[in-house]
Scaffold this motif. Sequence first.
Motif, PDB file in Angstrom:
ATOM      1  N   CYS A  32      13.340  29.013  42.742  1.00 50.98           N
ATOM      2  CA  CYS A  32      13.170  30.425  43.093  1.00 50.98           C
ATOM      3  C   CYS A  32      11.997  30.999  42.321  1.00 50.98           C
ATOM      4  CB  CYS A  32      14.428  31.213  42.743  1.00 50.98           C
ATOM      5  SG  CYS A  32      15.861  30.760  43.709  1.00 50.98           S
ATOM      6  N   LEU A  33      11.194  31.798  42.997  1.00 53.98           N
ATOM      7  CA  LEU A  33      10.070  32.452  42.345  1.00 53.98           C
ATOM      8  C   LEU A  33      10.376  33.912  42.041  1.00 53.98           C
ATOM      9  CD1 LEU A  33       7.187  30.917  44.477  1.00 53.98           C
ATOM     10  CD2 LEU A  33       8.073  30.150  42.271  1.00 53.98           C
ATOM     11  N   LYS A  34      11.354  34.475  42.758  1.00 55.99           N
ATOM     12  CA  LYS A  34      11.787  35.852  42.495  1.00 55.99           C
ATOM     13  C   LYS A  34      13.220  36.016  42.983  1.00 55.99           C
ATOM     14  CE  LYS A  34       9.927  37.735  46.783  1.00 55.99           C
ATOM     15  NZ  LYS A  34       9.104  38.780  47.383  1.00 55.99           N
ATOM     16  N   HIS A  35      13.860  37.086  42.510  1.00 56.74           N
ATOM     17  CA  HIS A  35      15.247  37.372  42.887  1.00 56.74           C
ATOM     18  C   HIS A  35      15.295  38.398  44.003  1.00 56.74           C
ATOM     19  CE1 HIS A  35      16.291  36.229  38.505  1.00 56.74           C
ATOM     20  NE2 HIS A  35      16.426  35.186  39.281  1.00 56.74           N
ATOM     21  N   SER A  36      16.271  38.256  44.864  1.00 59.24           N
ATOM     22  CA  SER A  36      16.509  39.245  45.918  1.00 59.24           C
ATOM     23  C   SER A  36      17.149  40.477  45.287  1.00 59.24           C
ATOM     24  CB  SER A  36      17.440  38.658  46.973  1.00 59.24           C
ATOM     25  OG  SER A  36      17.796  39.654  47.901  1.00 59.24           O
ATOM     26  N   ARG A  37      16.734  41.642  45.718  1.00 58.02           N
ATOM     27  CA  ARG A  37      17.296  42.881  45.189  1.00 58.02           C
ATOM     28  C   ARG A  37      18.365  43.455  46.111  1.00 58.02           C
ATOM     29  NH1 ARG A  37      12.361  46.144  42.349  1.00 58.02           N
ATOM     30  NH2 ARG A  37      11.591  44.384  41.132  1.00 58.02           N
ATOM     31  N   LYS A  38      18.515  42.877  47.284  1.00 56.00           N
ATOM     32  CA  LYS A  38      19.506  43.365  48.247  1.00 56.00           C
ATOM     33  C   LYS A  38      20.889  42.844  47.883  1.00 56.00           C
ATOM     34  CE  LYS A  38      16.278  43.621  52.095  1.00 56.00           C
ATOM     35  NZ  LYS A  38      15.997  43.167  53.466  1.00 56.00           N
ATOM     36  N   ALA A  39      21.898  43.611  48.275  1.00 61.86           N
ATOM     37  CA  ALA A  39      23.283  43.170  48.074  1.00 61.86           C
ATOM     38  C   ALA A  39      23.562  41.986  49.000  1.00 61.86           C
ATOM     39  CB  ALA A  39      24.238  44.310  48.366  1.00 61.86           C
ATOM     40  N   ILE A  40      24.291  41.017  48.481  1.00 65.29           N
ATOM     41  CA  ILE A  40      24.603  39.818  49.260  1.00 65.29           C
ATOM     42  C   ILE A  40      26.046  39.927  49.744  1.00 65.29           C
ATOM     43  CG2 ILE A  40      24.731  37.307  49.218  1.00 65.29           C
ATOM     44  CD1 ILE A  40      22.812  37.444  46.773  1.00 65.29           C
ATOM     45  N   PRO A  41      26.256  40.004  51.067  1.00 66.31           N
ATOM     46  CA  PRO A  41      27.632  40.108  51.574  1.00 66.31           C
ATOM     47  C   PRO A  41      28.387  38.795  51.366  1.00 66.31           C
ATOM     48  CG  PRO A  41      26.011  40.387  53.353  1.00 66.31           C
ATOM     49  CD  PRO A  41      25.262  40.086  52.110  1.00 66.31           C
ATOM     50  N   SER A  42      29.603  38.901  50.866  1.00 72.39           N
ATOM     51  CA  SER A  42      30.389  37.693  50.590  1.00 72.39           C
ATOM     52  C   SER A  42      30.796  36.968  51.865  1.00 72.39           C
ATOM     53  CB  SER A  42      31.626  38.050  49.776  1.00 72.39           C
ATOM     54  OG  SER A  42      32.437  38.948  50.497  1.00 72.39           O
ATOM     55  N   SER A  43      30.781  37.674  52.992  1.00 76.50           N
ATOM     56  CA  SER A  43      31.209  37.052  54.252  1.00 76.50           C
ATOM     57  C   SER A  43      30.205  36.036  54.778  1.00 76.50           C
ATOM     58  CB  SER A  43      31.444  38.130  55.304  1.00 76.50           C
ATOM     59  OG  SER A  43      30.248  38.867  55.518  1.00 76.50           O
ATOM     60  N   VAL A  44      28.959  36.069  54.312  1.00 82.98           N
ATOM     61  CA  VAL A  44      27.955  35.138  54.831  1.00 82.98           C
ATOM     62  C   VAL A  44      27.689  33.969  53.887  1.00 82.98           C
ATOM     63  CG1 VAL A  44      26.812  36.927  56.190  1.00 82.98           C
ATOM     64  CG2 VAL A  44      25.980  36.404  53.910  1.00 82.98           C
ATOM     65  N   VAL A  45      28.207  34.042  52.658  1.00 79.11           N
ATOM     66  CA  VAL A  45      27.912  33.024  51.647  1.00 79.11           C
ATOM     67  C   VAL A  45      28.975  31.934  51.667  1.00 79.11           C
ATOM     68  CG1 VAL A  45      27.608  32.629  49.189  1.00 79.11           C
ATOM     69  CG2 VAL A  45      26.718  34.698  50.215  1.00 79.11           C
ATOM     70  N   THR A  46      28.531  30.672  51.623  1.00 80.06           N
ATOM     71  CA  THR A  46      29.470  29.553  51.615  1.00 80.06           C
ATOM     72  C   THR A  46      29.520  28.828  50.278  1.00 80.06           C
ATOM     73  OG1 THR A  46      27.780  28.065  52.477  1.00 80.06           O
ATOM     74  CG2 THR A  46      29.224  29.137  54.088  1.00 80.06           C
ATOM     75  N   SER A  47      28.396  28.812  49.536  1.00 78.18           N
ATOM     76  CA  SER A  47      28.358  28.100  48.261  1.00 78.18           C
ATOM     77  C   SER A  47      27.216  28.632  47.412  1.00 78.18           C
ATOM     78  CB  SER A  47      28.187  26.598  48.488  1.00 78.18           C
ATOM     79  OG  SER A  47      26.942  26.339  49.093  1.00 78.18           O
ATOM     80  N   TYR A  48      27.145  28.115  46.175  1.00 77.72           N
ATOM     81  CA  TYR A  48      26.051  28.481  45.289  1.00 77.72           C
ATOM     82  C   TYR A  48      25.763  27.342  44.329  1.00 77.72           C
ATOM     83  CZ  TYR A  48      29.220  29.255  41.342  1.00 77.72           C
ATOM     84  OH  TYR A  48      30.127  29.088  40.334  1.00 77.72           O
ATOM     85  N   ARG A  49      24.583  27.414  43.730  1.00 74.45           N
ATOM     86  CA  ARG A  49      24.205  26.499  42.659  1.00 74.45           C
ATOM     87  C   ARG A  49      23.386  27.295  41.652  1.00 74.45           C
ATOM     88  NH1 ARG A  49      18.880  24.864  42.901  1.00 74.45           N
ATOM     89  NH2 ARG A  49      17.876  25.168  44.896  1.00 74.45           N
ATOM     90  N   ILE A  50      23.372  26.830  40.418  1.00 74.23           N
ATOM     91  CA  ILE A  50      22.644  27.506  39.365  1.00 74.23           C
ATOM     92  C   ILE A  50      21.405  26.695  39.042  1.00 74.23           C
ATOM     93  CG2 ILE A  50      22.743  28.290  36.976  1.00 74.23           C
ATOM     94  CD1 ILE A  50      25.773  28.639  37.371  1.00 74.23           C
ATOM     95  N   GLN A  51      20.258  27.387  38.930  1.00 69.33           N
ATOM     96  CA  GLN A  51      19.023  26.704  38.569  1.00 69.33           C
ATOM     97  C   GLN A  51      18.450  27.340  37.313  1.00 69.33           C
ATOM     98  OE1 GLN A  51      16.125  27.281  41.714  1.00 69.33           O
ATOM     99  NE2 GLN A  51      15.208  28.947  40.577  1.00 69.33           N
ATOM    100  N   GLY A  52      17.750  26.552  36.552  1.00 67.68           N
ATOM    101  CA  GLY A  52      17.141  27.043  35.325  1.00 67.68           C
ATOM    102  C   GLY A  52      16.237  25.988  34.734  1.00 67.68           C
ATOM    103  N   PRO A  53      15.925  26.130  33.460  1.00 71.52           N
ATOM    104  CA  PRO A  53      15.029  25.171  32.810  1.00 71.52           C
ATOM    105  C   PRO A  53      15.559  23.728  32.838  1.00 71.52           C
ATOM    106  CG  PRO A  53      15.306  27.117  31.436  1.00 71.52           C
ATOM    107  CD  PRO A  53      16.266  27.243  32.577  1.00 71.52           C
ATOM    108  N   GLU A  54      16.879  23.573  32.793  1.00 73.31           N
ATOM    109  CA  GLU A  54      17.440  22.209  32.816  1.00 73.31           C
ATOM    110  C   GLU A  54      17.222  21.514  34.154  1.00 73.31           C
ATOM    111  OE1 GLU A  54      20.318  25.157  34.185  1.00 73.31           O
ATOM    112  OE2 GLU A  54      19.323  24.997  32.272  1.00 73.31           O
ATOM    113  N   SER A  55      16.976  22.288  35.217  1.00 72.84           N
ATOM    114  CA  SER A  55      16.701  21.691  36.523  1.00 72.84           C
ATOM    115  C   SER A  55      15.209  21.699  36.852  1.00 72.84           C
ATOM    116  CB  SER A  55      17.490  22.424  37.616  1.00 72.84           C
ATOM    117  OG  SER A  55      17.120  23.786  37.667  1.00 72.84           O
TER     118      SER A  55
END
Length: 118
Positions: A32-55
């Motif tokens: 990711c190069l930037k973060h979304s500022r919009k609210a994310i509806p929970s009804s459309v999301v199926t999963s997530y992953r965390i990214q950072g320096p370790e990845s």
Amino acid sequence: MALRPFLLLLLLAATLLITQAQGIGSSASDCCLKHSRKAIPSSVVTSYRIQGPESGCLLPSVVFTTKRKRKICASPMDSAVQKLMQDLDKKAKNDKSSKKGQTQRPRRKPRKQRRQRA
């Protein structure tokens, strides 16, 4: 004649350097190069992953995957993002526990055994 193996080795080394410079085989290509500022509806999301320096990514982010296979980058410090992550974790845990108690049924009826002739 000794020049041929040297040229082949030199060509191989140059190829490796070029592929490394282009980032081929690097896992950081989907950072990711930037973060979304919009609210994310929970009804459309199926999963997530965390990214950072370790990845291999510079910007720490939570990457949500939607039902339409789209990726949404969000700040891990946002309270709404943390709540959505907790909800997805609970849903995944409930799905696993409900599937444990189920027995799998055969997909088709078993064939009748043929009678052996004596």
